[in-house]
Design a protein around this motif. Structure first.
Motif, PDB file in Angstrom:
ATOM      1  N   GLU A   1       0.833  -1.241  -0.119  1.00 49.43           N
ATOM      2  CA  GLU A   1      -0.060   0.065  -0.049  1.00 49.43           C
ATOM      3  C   GLU A   1       0.847   1.415  -0.088  1.00 49.43           C
ATOM      4  O   GLU A   1       0.671   2.330  -0.760  1.00 49.43           O
ATOM      5  CB  GLU A   1      -1.087  -0.009   1.290  1.00 49.43           C
ATOM      6  CG  GLU A   1      -1.926   0.912   1.189  1.00 49.43           C
ATOM      7  CD  GLU A   1      -3.089   0.945   2.270  1.00 49.43           C
ATOM      8  OE1 GLU A   1      -3.112   1.813   2.949  1.00 49.43           O
ATOM      9  OE2 GLU A   1      -3.475  -0.268   2.454  1.00 49.43           O
ATOM     10  N   THR A   2       1.891   1.204   0.754  1.00 50.23           N
ATOM     11  CA  THR A   2       2.879   2.339   0.664  1.00 50.23           C
ATOM     12  C   THR A   2       3.749   2.578  -0.490  1.00 50.23           C
ATOM     13  O   THR A   2       3.756   3.450  -1.111  1.00 50.23           O
ATOM     14  CB  THR A   2       3.969   2.075   2.065  1.00 50.23           C
ATOM     15  OG1 THR A   2       3.011   1.769   3.104  1.00 50.23           O
ATOM     16  CG2 THR A   2       4.691   3.296   2.069  1.00 50.23           C
ATOM     17  N   ILE A   3       4.121   1.348  -1.103  1.00 49.17           N
ATOM     18  CA  ILE A   3       4.874   1.609  -2.239  1.00 49.17           C
ATOM     19  C   ILE A   3       3.650   1.932  -3.335  1.00 49.17           C
ATOM     20  O   ILE A   3       4.414   2.693  -4.261  1.00 49.17           O
ATOM     21  CB  ILE A   3       5.388   0.231  -2.606  1.00 49.17           C
ATOM     22  CG1 ILE A   3       6.300  -0.172  -1.556  1.00 49.17           C
ATOM     23  CG2 ILE A   3       6.044   0.058  -4.226  1.00 49.17           C
ATOM     24  CD1 ILE A   3       7.004  -1.691  -1.757  1.00 49.17           C
ATOM     25  N   GLU A   4       2.633   1.605  -3.427  1.00 50.51           N
ATOM     26  CA  GLU A   4       1.619   1.935  -4.439  1.00 50.51           C
ATOM     27  C   GLU A   4       1.538   3.530  -4.449  1.00 50.51           C
ATOM     28  O   GLU A   4       0.836   4.099  -5.526  1.00 50.51           O
ATOM     29  CB  GLU A   4       0.286   1.315  -4.504  1.00 50.51           C
ATOM     30  CG  GLU A   4       0.503  -0.251  -4.875  1.00 50.51           C
ATOM     31  CD  GLU A   4      -0.837  -1.245  -5.007  1.00 50.51           C
ATOM     32  OE1 GLU A   4      -1.550  -0.678  -3.912  1.00 50.51           O
ATOM     33  OE2 GLU A   4      -0.815  -1.893  -5.524  1.00 50.51           O
ATOM     34  N   LYS A   5       1.756   4.351  -3.333  1.00 56.04           N
ATOM     35  CA  LYS A   5       1.388   5.718  -3.453  1.00 56.04           C
ATOM     36  C   LYS A   5       2.411   6.608  -4.194  1.00 56.04           C
ATOM     37  O   LYS A   5       2.282   7.751  -4.305  1.00 56.04           O
ATOM     38  CB  LYS A   5       1.567   6.265  -1.928  1.00 56.04           C
ATOM     39  CG  LYS A   5       0.301   5.654  -1.006  1.00 56.04           C
ATOM     40  CD  LYS A   5       0.688   6.053   0.200  1.00 56.04           C
ATOM     41  CE  LYS A   5      -0.600   5.549   1.180  1.00 56.04           C
ATOM     42  NZ  LYS A   5      -0.507   6.105   2.423  1.00 56.04           N
ATOM     43  N   ILE A   6       3.525   5.885  -4.707  1.00 48.84           N
ATOM     44  CA  ILE A   6       4.635   6.546  -5.533  1.00 48.84           C
ATOM     45  C   ILE A   6       4.177   6.609  -6.693  1.00 48.84           C
ATOM     46  O   ILE A   6       3.670   5.586  -7.338  1.00 48.84           O
ATOM     47  CB  ILE A   6       5.779   5.617  -5.516  1.00 48.84           C
ATOM     48  CG1 ILE A   6       6.458   5.531  -3.901  1.00 48.84           C
ATOM     49  CG2 ILE A   6       7.035   6.420  -6.467  1.00 48.84           C
ATOM     50  CD1 ILE A   6       7.763   4.761  -3.783  1.00 48.84           C
ATOM     51  N   PRO A   7       3.805   7.686  -7.371  1.00 50.82           N
ATOM     52  CA  PRO A   7       3.454   8.138  -8.997  1.00 50.82           C
ATOM     53  C   PRO A   7       4.142   7.336  -9.808  1.00 50.82           C
ATOM     54  O   PRO A   7       5.299   7.351  -9.695  1.00 50.82           O
ATOM     55  CB  PRO A   7       3.164   9.528  -8.955  1.00 50.82           C
ATOM     56  CG  PRO A   7       3.413  10.249  -7.727  1.00 50.82           C
ATOM     57  CD  PRO A   7       4.308   9.243  -6.750  1.00 50.82           C
ATOM     58  N   GLU A   8       3.532   6.597 -10.811  1.00 52.76           N
ATOM     59  CA  GLU A   8       4.286   5.652 -11.764  1.00 52.76           C
ATOM     60  C   GLU A   8       4.933   6.699 -12.561  1.00 52.76           C
ATOM     61  O   GLU A   8       6.134   6.306 -12.870  1.00 52.76           O
ATOM     62  CB  GLU A   8       3.127   5.206 -12.579  1.00 52.76           C
ATOM     63  CG  GLU A   8       2.381   4.022 -11.951  1.00 52.76           C
ATOM     64  CD  GLU A   8       1.141   3.272 -12.833  1.00 52.76           C
ATOM     65  OE1 GLU A   8       1.521   3.448 -14.119  1.00 52.76           O
ATOM     66  OE2 GLU A   8       0.705   2.694 -12.384  1.00 52.76           O
ATOM     67  N   GLY A   9       4.531   7.922 -12.802  1.00 51.94           N
ATOM     68  CA  GLY A   9       5.395   8.794 -13.723  1.00 51.94           C
ATOM     69  C   GLY A   9       6.653   9.255 -13.033  1.00 51.94           C
ATOM     70  O   GLY A   9       7.590   9.823 -13.710  1.00 51.94           O
ATOM     71  N   ALA A  10       6.950   9.078 -11.870  1.00 45.74           N
ATOM     72  CA  ALA A  10       8.003   9.423 -11.116  1.00 45.74           C
ATOM     73  C   ALA A  10       9.144   8.200 -11.143  1.00 45.74           C
ATOM     74  O   ALA A  10      10.403   8.378 -10.863  1.00 45.74           O
ATOM     75  CB  ALA A  10       7.839   9.774  -9.702  1.00 45.74           C
ATOM     76  N   LEU A  11       8.931   7.145 -11.876  1.00 44.91           N
ATOM     77  CA  LEU A  11       9.653   6.057 -11.834  1.00 44.91           C
ATOM     78  C   LEU A  11       9.975   5.537 -13.227  1.00 44.91           C
ATOM     79  O   LEU A  11       9.158   5.889 -14.090  1.00 44.91           O
ATOM     80  CB  LEU A  11       9.011   4.854 -11.002  1.00 44.91           C
ATOM     81  CG  LEU A  11       8.465   5.297  -9.766  1.00 44.91           C
ATOM     82  CD1 LEU A  11       7.313   4.426  -9.048  1.00 44.91           C
ATOM     83  CD2 LEU A  11       9.730   5.628  -8.920  1.00 44.91           C
ATOM     84  N   ALA A  12      10.928   4.632 -13.470  1.00 47.15           N
ATOM     85  CA  ALA A  12      11.176   4.204 -14.586  1.00 47.15           C
ATOM     86  C   ALA A  12      11.435   2.675 -14.595  1.00 47.15           C
ATOM     87  O   ALA A  12      11.686   2.140 -13.463  1.00 47.15           O
ATOM     88  CB  ALA A  12      12.492   5.011 -15.413  1.00 47.15           C
ATOM     89  N   LYS A  13      11.799   1.801 -15.805  1.00 49.49           N
ATOM     90  CA  LYS A  13      11.732   0.562 -15.669  1.00 49.49           C
ATOM     91  C   LYS A  13      13.248   0.172 -15.080  1.00 49.49           C
ATOM     92  O   LYS A  13      14.104   0.928 -15.270  1.00 49.49           O
ATOM     93  CB  LYS A  13      11.820  -0.024 -17.136  1.00 49.49           C
ATOM     94  CG  LYS A  13      10.511  -0.288 -17.775  1.00 49.49           C
ATOM     95  CD  LYS A  13      10.770  -0.938 -19.122  1.00 49.49           C
ATOM     96  CE  LYS A  13       9.343  -1.249 -19.701  1.00 49.49           C
ATOM     97  NZ  LYS A  13       9.479  -1.776 -21.069  1.00 49.49           N
ATOM     98  N   GLU A  14      12.997  -0.853 -14.457  1.00 49.96           N
ATOM     99  CA  GLU A  14      14.386  -1.674 -13.774  1.00 49.96           C
ATOM    100  C   GLU A  14      15.501  -1.579 -14.972  1.00 49.96           C
ATOM    101  O   GLU A  14      15.092  -1.927 -15.743  1.00 49.96           O
ATOM    102  CB  GLU A  14      14.245  -2.680 -12.916  1.00 49.96           C
ATOM    103  CG  GLU A  14      15.494  -3.229 -12.399  1.00 49.96           C
ATOM    104  CD  GLU A  14      15.036  -4.563 -11.619  1.00 49.96           C
ATOM    105  OE1 GLU A  14      16.258  -4.997 -11.239  1.00 49.96           O
ATOM    106  OE2 GLU A  14      13.988  -4.809 -11.573  1.00 49.96           O
ATOM    107  N   GLY A  15      16.611  -1.077 -14.578  1.00 48.80           N
ATOM    108  CA  GLY A  15      17.680  -1.325 -15.680  1.00 48.80           C
ATOM    109  C   GLY A  15      17.692  -0.120 -16.855  1.00 48.80           C
ATOM    110  O   GLY A  15      18.248  -0.287 -17.978  1.00 48.80           O
ATOM    111  N   GLY A  16      16.896   0.741 -16.526  1.00 43.02           N
ATOM    112  CA  GLY A  16      16.882   1.935 -17.382  1.00 43.02           C
ATOM    113  C   GLY A  16      15.772   1.640 -18.495  1.00 43.02           C
ATOM    114  O   GLY A  16      15.092   0.747 -18.748  1.00 43.02           O
ATOM    115  N   GLY A  17      15.885   2.489 -19.587  1.00 41.01           N
ATOM    116  CA  GLY A  17      14.875   2.542 -20.929  1.00 41.01           C
ATOM    117  C   GLY A  17      13.612   3.047 -20.230  1.00 41.01           C
ATOM    118  O   GLY A  17      13.275   3.327 -19.111  1.00 41.01           O
ATOM    119  N   ASP A  18      12.977   3.774 -21.321  1.00 46.06           N
ATOM    120  CA  ASP A  18      11.728   4.321 -21.009  1.00 46.06           C
ATOM    121  C   ASP A  18      10.467   3.335 -20.982  1.00 46.06           C
ATOM    122  O   ASP A  18      10.107   2.437 -21.967  1.00 46.06           O
ATOM    123  CB  ASP A  18      11.386   5.281 -22.105  1.00 46.06           C
ATOM    124  CG  ASP A  18      11.999   6.561 -21.785  1.00 46.06           C
ATOM    125  OD1 ASP A  18      12.628   6.703 -20.646  1.00 46.06           O
ATOM    126  OD2 ASP A  18      12.422   7.029 -22.913  1.00 46.06           O
TER     127      ASP A  18
END
Length: 188
Positions: free
Chosen positions: A99-116
């Motif tokens: 629940e805590t992790i899901e509060k982080i907006p998706e747009g603030a994050l990127a795929k593991e290992g880079g790339g869009d």
């Protein structure tokens, strides 16, 4: 450095890195990401997720930081914390902190290992038009409608260099419009 994502199945790297999206199309400059949350708010959410993981057995979870409007943790420290905790503890902490992790907006994050990751696309245009209208109604009258690909044509306008710092008009509009669209946005 590892960039975080909000796909809890992969959890904040596997608990703080995974499979959600940011804006821009594959191969576009990552700097085209338009944050939907201030760096300060993002860091607060990241710290809450890390605190939760630590409280649930991942004692050596490294501190997050924000760089280029993205939440990150150092790769080597992340790998060491995961290895030291062990798979069972890691998975249990990840589930306890979902629940805590899901509060982080998706747009603030990127795929593991880079790339869009996948950006908003043509299927999102109608919702993004509503977001644009909401921004205009909440203090950003020059906010444009999205193009046919679901990106906002902001490059070359006065909005290009404006950041959503706490209390800014972009931050105020973002907060007012979260119910319309809370995901990533792309710019062109």
């Amino acid at each position: 450095m590892r960039i975080l994502t909000s796909c809890v199945a992969a959890a904040l790297m596997v608990a703080l890195a995974g499979c959600s999206g940011v804006n821009g199309s594959p191969g576009t400059d990552p700097s085209s990401y338009v944050p939907t949350i201030s760096d300060e708010e993002l860091l607060t959410l990241g710290r809450a997720a890390v605190r939760c993981l630590r409280e649930n057995g991942v004692a050596d979870m490294p501190d997050p930081y924000v760089e280029d409007n993205r939440l990150k943790v150092p790769d080597d420290e992340m790998d060491a914390a995961e290895e030291k905790a062990g798979e069972q503890t890691w998975n249990a902490a990840e589930e306890a902190c979902r629940e805590t992790i899901e509060k982080i907006p998706e747009g603030a994050l990127a795929k593991e290992g880079g790339g869009d990751p996948e950006p908003p696309g043509p299927e999102d245009v109608e919702a993004l038009r509503k977001l644009a209208q909401c921004y205009r109604e909440n203090g950003v009258p020059e906010w444009p409608d999205p193009d046919a690909e679901g990106r906002f044509p902001i490059k070359g306008t006065s909005l290009e260099d404006e950041k959503p710092e706490p209390g800014s008009r972009l931050d105020t509009a973002r907060k007012a419009c979260e119910q319309v669209w809370s995901g990533p946005v792309g710019i062109s």
